[in-house]
Design a protein around this motif. Structure first.
Motif, short mmCIF file in Angstrom:
data_model
loop_
_atom_site.label_atom_id
_atom_site.label_comp_id
_atom_site.label_asym_id
_atom_site.label_seq_id
_atom_site.Cartn_x
_atom_site.Cartn_y
_atom_site.Cartn_z
N MET A 240 31.14 -74.92 9.86
CA MET A 240 29.82 -74.35 10.14
C MET A 240 28.92 -75.41 10.76
O MET A 240 28.69 -76.48 10.17
CB MET A 240 29.21 -73.78 8.86
N PHE A 241 28.42 -75.10 11.94
CA PHE A 241 27.56 -76.02 12.67
C PHE A 241 26.12 -75.52 12.64
O PHE A 241 25.84 -74.38 12.96
CB PHE A 241 28.02 -76.14 14.12
N ILE A 242 25.21 -76.41 12.25
CA ILE A 242 23.79 -76.08 12.23
C ILE A 242 23.20 -76.41 13.59
O ILE A 242 22.98 -77.57 13.94
CB ILE A 242 23.04 -76.87 11.14
N SER A 243 22.95 -75.37 14.37
CA SER A 243 22.32 -75.54 15.67
C SER A 243 20.81 -75.40 15.49
O SER A 243 20.26 -75.84 14.48
CB SER A 243 22.89 -74.52 16.65
N SER A 244 20.13 -74.76 16.41
CA SER A 244 18.67 -74.62 16.30
C SER A 244 18.22 -73.44 17.15
O SER A 244 18.72 -73.23 18.27
CB SER A 244 17.97 -75.88 16.79
N ALA A 245 17.26 -72.68 16.63
CA ALA A 245 16.68 -71.59 17.41
C ALA A 245 15.88 -72.12 18.60
O ALA A 245 15.58 -71.37 19.53
CB ALA A 245 15.79 -70.73 16.52
N SER A 246 15.55 -73.41 18.59
CA SER A 246 14.86 -73.99 19.75
C SER A 246 15.77 -74.06 20.96
O SER A 246 15.31 -74.32 22.07
CB SER A 246 14.34 -75.39 19.40
N ALA A 247 17.07 -73.80 20.76
CA ALA A 247 18.01 -73.81 21.88
C ALA A 247 17.84 -72.59 22.78
O ALA A 247 18.30 -72.59 23.93
CB ALA A 247 19.45 -73.85 21.36
N TYR A 248 17.17 -71.54 22.29
CA TYR A 248 16.96 -70.35 23.11
C TYR A 248 16.02 -70.65 24.28
O TYR A 248 15.15 -71.52 24.20
CB TYR A 248 16.39 -69.22 22.27
N PRO B 239 38.07 -72.77 13.72
CA PRO B 239 37.32 -71.71 13.04
C PRO B 239 35.83 -72.01 12.88
O PRO B 239 35.33 -72.28 11.78
CB PRO B 239 38.01 -71.61 11.69
N VAL B 240 35.08 -71.93 13.96
CA VAL B 240 33.68 -72.33 13.93
C VAL B 240 32.76 -71.14 13.67
O VAL B 240 33.03 -70.01 14.10
CB VAL B 240 33.28 -73.01 15.26
N THR B 241 31.68 -71.41 12.94
CA THR B 241 30.55 -70.49 12.80
C THR B 241 29.29 -71.27 13.16
O THR B 241 29.10 -72.38 12.66
CB THR B 241 30.42 -69.95 11.36
N ILE B 242 28.46 -70.70 14.01
CA ILE B 242 27.23 -71.37 14.45
C ILE B 242 26.02 -70.69 13.81
O ILE B 242 25.92 -69.46 13.82
CB ILE B 242 27.12 -71.34 15.98
N VAL B 243 25.14 -71.49 13.25
CA VAL B 243 23.93 -70.98 12.61
C VAL B 243 22.72 -71.57 13.33
O VAL B 243 22.66 -72.77 13.59
CB VAL B 243 23.90 -71.36 11.12
N ARG B 244 21.77 -70.69 13.66
CA ARG B 244 20.56 -71.13 14.36
C ARG B 244 19.32 -70.87 13.49
O ARG B 244 18.76 -69.78 13.49
CB ARG B 244 20.43 -70.40 15.70
N PRO B 245 18.89 -71.89 12.74
CA PRO B 245 17.65 -71.77 11.98
C PRO B 245 16.45 -71.96 12.90
O PRO B 245 16.56 -72.53 13.99
CB PRO B 245 17.72 -72.92 10.97
N SER B 246 15.31 -71.51 12.45
CA SER B 246 14.06 -71.85 13.12
C SER B 246 13.30 -72.81 12.20
O SER B 246 13.87 -73.78 11.73
CB SER B 246 13.26 -70.60 13.45
N HIS B 247 12.07 -72.54 11.88
CA HIS B 247 11.21 -73.47 11.14
C HIS B 247 11.39 -73.23 9.64
O HIS B 247 10.79 -72.31 9.07
CB HIS B 247 9.77 -73.25 11.56
N THR B 248 12.24 -74.02 9.00
CA THR B 248 12.54 -73.85 7.58
C THR B 248 11.82 -74.94 6.78
O THR B 248 11.77 -76.10 7.20
CB THR B 248 14.06 -73.92 7.34
N TYR B 249 11.27 -74.58 5.63
CA TYR B 249 10.50 -75.53 4.84
C TYR B 249 10.81 -75.37 3.36
O TYR B 249 11.46 -74.41 2.94
CB TYR B 249 8.99 -75.36 5.11
#
Length: 338
Positions: free
Chosen positions: A95-103, A146-156
């Motif tokens: 599982m790779f933590i990407s970012s919603a800022s990539a959009y 076997p990758v899963t990509i997750v795109r968080p935004s502003h998490t606190y």
């Protein structure tokens, strides 16, 4: 289930590890340098090492296999290439933590789905995340990695208060300005839409993807369903503090130009992220993780965070350089009025 976290003590990962250990009773391992032993959750197994020392890591994990491996501190292609070499054949899910800022900024539609184009000319951080995703998806398509990509935004969490404009030392100086009833800079006119997510809510969505066969080869947004304007975010903070908000709205391009004097990349954090209205569509995630919902709305989460910060002096890191910068920006704009 046996899972491995690279990192595991950050804002997002701490909540996930806690949920896995306390609620789901999974076997949790961390690769961590161990510089903050107090941050290692009770019940977690520690592999004390620097993930960048690939040979040492390979030796330490040679007798292990994991159901899931999650990397929370991979920011460049070199890092995910290293992970691929280390964990190919040793995990059923990476599982790779990407970012919603990539959009794309700005996207064609303010409603963001996983199909929204990835492109951010304003922020190198985001472009690097895109490159990481491209490498991993290529390995999935050509080799079945076997990758899963997750795109968080502003998490606190309770140690952080989400803001738009702050200095190098983080959020506290802005909180102090609100408490002192000084003008507080908000980017633009404060009406752009934003989403902030409490870390324990994020953990529900994330753990629902772990070990889930429907998540392999896919990307998912994980955010709150609550959408706020930046004016609402700052006003809520002021309300919790019992102070009058003296909002001072400043054009984003002006902040970017002035940020150079502060040595701060406002182009990336604002034009490449927080100044753009976004509303995240989480329906793809909810189809396979029906428990995902917003349990801690911002008015509650920020109250928890401020109660914690105000009772923990170590969270109150002052930033006099940023404070002076704010005063100067406001003074210049006031003098420009006629």
């Amino acid at each position: 289930m046996k899972v491995l976290f690279i990192g595991g003590t950050g804002t997002i990962s701490t909540a996930i590890v806690k949920r896995l250990i306390e609620e789901m009773k999974w076997e949790v391992w961390l690769i961590n340098r161990g510089n903050r032993p107090e941050a290692i959750p009770e019940g977690a197994h520690l592999i004390k090492a620097d993930i960048n020392d690939e040979a040492a890591i390979a030796e330490k994990i040679k007798d292990h296999k994991f159901d899931v491996v999650s990397d929370f501190i991979a920011f460049t292609v070199d890092a995910v290439e290293r992970d691929y070499r280390l964990f190919k054949g040793k995990t059923s899910q990476y599982m790779f933590i990407s970012s919603a800022s990539a959009y794309h900024k700005p996207a064609a539609s303010y409603i963001i789905t996983e199909g929204t184009t990835l492109s951010n000319p304003h922020w190198e951080y985001s472009r690097n995340k895109i490159k990481c995703e491209e490498f991993l998806m290529d390995k999935y398509r050509t080799e079945g990695f076997p990758v899963t990509i997750v795109r968080p935004s502003h998490t606190y969490d309770e140690r952080n208060v989400p803001l738009g404009v702050h200095g190098k030392n983080g959020f506290w100086q802005v909180i102090k300005r609100i408490m002192d009833e000084k003008p507080v800079i908000i980017q633009g006119d404060g009406t752009s839409l934003w989403t902030v997510t409490w870390n324990a809510d994020f953990a529900v969505g994330y753990t629902g993807l772990m070990g889930n066969p429907h998540a392999i080869g896919e990307a998912f947004n994980i955010t709150s369903d609550e959408t706020l304007t930046w004016n609402q975010i700052y006003q809520t903070i002021a309300n919790v503090l019992g102070k009058e908000l003296k909002a001072y709205h400043v054009a984003t391009d002006f902040l970017i130009a002035c940020g150079d004097k502060l040595g701060f990349d406002f182009e990336g954090s604002l034009e490449g992220d927080k100044s753009v209205s976004v509303v995240f569509d989480n329906s793809k995630l909810k189809k396979i993780v029906p428990d995902m919902k917003t349990r801690v709305p911002f008015d509650r989460g920020v109250r928890i965070a401020l109660d914690h910060v105000l009772s923990h002096p170590e969270c109150q890191v002052e930033d006099p350089e940023f404070d002076q910068w704010c005063d100067k920006v406001i003074d210049v704009l006031e003098k420009a009025k006629f």
